[in-house]
Structure formats: C-alpha cells, structure tokens
Design a protein around this motif. Structure first.
Motif, PDB file in Angstrom:
ATOM      1  N   GLN A 146      -3.633 -52.730 -29.378  1.00 29.45           N
ATOM      2  CA  GLN A 146      -3.791 -51.939 -28.153  1.00 29.45           C
ATOM      3  C   GLN A 146      -3.792 -52.839 -26.921  1.00 29.45           C
ATOM      4  O   GLN A 146      -3.274 -52.462 -25.858  1.00 29.45           O
ATOM      5  N   ILE A 179      -0.228 -53.505 -26.136  1.00 27.35           N
ATOM      6  CA  ILE A 179       0.401 -52.273 -25.636  1.00 27.35           C
ATOM      7  C   ILE A 179       0.009 -52.030 -24.186  1.00 27.35           C
ATOM      8  O   ILE A 179       0.864 -51.738 -23.326  1.00 27.35           O
ATOM      9  N   ASP A 180      -1.272 -52.167 -23.886  1.00 32.06           N
ATOM     10  CA  ASP A 180      -1.746 -51.936 -22.516  1.00 32.06           C
ATOM     11  C   ASP A 180      -1.115 -52.928 -21.546  1.00 32.06           C
ATOM     12  O   ASP A 180      -0.687 -52.558 -20.439  1.00 32.06           O
ATOM     13  N   LYS A 226       2.569 -52.108 -20.945  1.00 31.36           N
ATOM     14  CA  LYS A 226       2.736 -50.961 -20.031  1.00 31.36           C
ATOM     15  C   LYS A 226       2.510 -51.406 -18.588  1.00 31.36           C
ATOM     16  O   LYS A 226       3.281 -51.051 -17.684  1.00 31.36           O
ATOM     17  N   ALA A 231      -0.206 -45.212 -30.664  1.00 35.12           N
ATOM     18  CA  ALA A 231      -0.626 -45.784 -29.384  1.00 35.12           C
ATOM     19  C   ALA A 231       0.586 -46.180 -28.542  1.00 35.12           C
ATOM     20  O   ALA A 231       0.580 -46.019 -27.313  1.00 35.12           O
ATOM     21  N   ALA A 271       1.511 -44.514 -24.894  1.00 38.74           N
ATOM     22  CA  ALA A 271       1.686 -45.340 -23.698  1.00 38.74           C
ATOM     23  C   ALA A 271       3.026 -45.100 -23.023  1.00 38.74           C
ATOM     24  O   ALA A 271       3.244 -45.540 -21.887  1.00 38.74           O
TER      25      ALA A 271
END
Length: 283
Positions: free
Chosen positions: A87, A90-91, A94, A126, A130
């Motif tokens: 995560q 991923i964050d 983004k 996830a 996103a």
C-alpha cells in the motif's frame, strides 16, 4: 522514460534489471530500489541509479518515486506484512502520477483458494481502488522453488502430498523477461496476464527431470496430507511451516497451479524454459 524496480537486489529484481538492459534500456533510465543499497553496488557500477527503498519506510518509498514514470512493484517476501508494505508503494505511485504500474501477483489471485493468494488479492484491489494505470503479472510457480529437491537427490525419492497435481512453472528469467517487455513496450495498461510455463508437469515428471540431471534413479512417493505432515515433523519442521507446505501441496493437488495458455511465451517471444533445463541451470 524512467523505470523503478522495487526489491532490486532480490532474485527476481536483479533478473528484471538484467532483462531491461538486454532489451536496450539505458542504464540511467533504470532506478533500482533496495532496502540495503550496499547490496546493489554492482548495479550502480553498471550505470543503474540505486536508491534506498524500504517497503516499511514510506519516506524512502516516496523519495524513490520522484521523477519515475513506470514502476514494477515486486511483491514483498514478508508474508503477513505485505498488504501494508504494498500500500505504501501504491500510495506513493498515485501521488507521483506514474504512467504505468506493474505488479507481480499470484495465479488467479482474486478467485483462487491458493494459500499464498489473499495478500495478492488485497494488493490488486488496492491498485484498482487507487485508479493506477496498472498491469498485473500473475506469476505461476518458479522452477527455482524445487532447486533443493534437485540438489538433494541422493535418497532417490521425492515425497509430497500433491497427488497427481500439475505445476505450470517457469524460470525466474522467463518471468523477468515478461516484466521487462511490459515495462518497455507501449500499451498493456489494464491487462491482467496469467503467466506460466508452456508445460504443466506433475511430480513424476519432476522426479524424472532430477533423475536425468543427477544420473541416478529418482522416484516420486505420493503421501497423504497426514503422512506428509508426520514426515515433515520428523524432519524437525515447525508447525507453521508444516501447515504451509501441506496446504500448498493440497492446492497443487486441486489444480491451483496447473493452468497454462501460452501467454508467458507470447509475451517473451520464445518458449518458456523447460523444467529439466531450469533445474539443470541451478545445480
């Protein structure tokens, strides 16, 4: 285009970087993310930019993604911690506005009962949540996972509780080449690729391959789950490991790793590495 490869000092990560270079990527266009950058000194010597990247340290993840166009998130190895670690990547991806996000997942991650799949399923969800421009590479089993059995063939017996189940394995090099192709080529966004070897083999085939390499007879002895657990316990394995191994064999017996449709070979433009050749290269 700048490509970040996470887990770059791992077995798959190094092969992906090798493949990117073999496919003509400029070394300076590759960013190698590593928890211990000292282990990536050889990559730096080849002109690859090495940066600190620890899945558990969001600051390093964000810094590693600065100026990056494409990301290969190689799934972490710490089972039980991977969702949070993934995560973080991923964050950061983004926030960085990457144009391509590639993830190494598990076969049929969203629908399978495979013991390893839940964290991959959660990661895929996830990524979708996103809204990342993603490509999912659902890698089947690595032939390298059977290297120890190939090296320890003196007994002449392979034991497992996988029954007649089949495994469509391929070498890490095959999967690394697929990742490089997807990262370097235009397109692929939105694709979910089920990747596996051209031939799904059973454990009799595994025994025959090891026998061919070693020059000694090797047979496969099929055990029940209970017999297998008892044998592993007698060998000194802990309960958690025993449960994992026997559950995985049950998954194989039920066909979780058997499917192959040639997608991997089509992506890499050649046949996948045969089982015997993959094992021979290891020993």
């Amino acid at each position: 285009m700048t490509i970040l490869v996470t887990g770059a000092t791992g077995k798959l990560g190094r092969l992906v970087i090798d493949s990117l270079l073999e496919h003509g990527a400029e070394p300076r266009s590759i960013v190698a993310g590593a928890r211990d950058t000292a282990k990536a000194a050889d990559l730096a010597e080849r002109g690859v930019r090495v940066v600190p990247l620890d899945y558990g340290d969001a600051a390093t993840v964000g810094a590693a993604l600065e100026g990056v166009d494409s990301v290969l998130l190689i799934s972490g190895s710490e089972v039980g911690s991977r969702i949070a670690q993934h995560q973080a990547v991923i964050d950061a991806a983004k926030a960085a506005g990457v144009s391509k996000f590639v993830y190494t997942s598990a076969p049929k991650a969203t629908t399978t009962d495979l013991v390893l799949a839940p964290e991959h399923k959660a990661t895929e969800e996830a990524i979708a949540a996103a809204g990342l421009p993603a490509v999912i590479l659902r890698n089947n089993w690595y032939t390298e996972n059977y290297a120890d059995q190939a090296r320890k063939s003196e007994t002449g017996v392979i034991v497992a509780s996988a029954g007649e189940g089949r495994v469509a394995s391929a070498s890490r090099k095959d999967y690394a080449d697929a990742a490089a192709v997807v990262l370097l080529e235009d397109g692929h966004i939105g694709s979910v690729y089920e990747l596996g070897g051209d031939i799904a083999w059973n454990f009799h085939d595994l025994a025959a391959a090891i026998a061919e390499i070693s020059g000694r007879p090797v047979e496969y002895r099929s055990l029940t789950t209970e017999e297998h657990a008892a044998a592993l316990q007698a060998a000194g394995l802990d309960a958690g490991t025993i449960g994992f191994v026997t559950t995985l064999d049950a998954d194989i017996r039920d066909g979780a790793l058997a499917d192959t449709d040639g997608t991997l070979a089509r992506l890499i433009g050649r046949p996948t590495t045969p089982l015997v050749d993959g094992l021979r290269a290891l020993i």
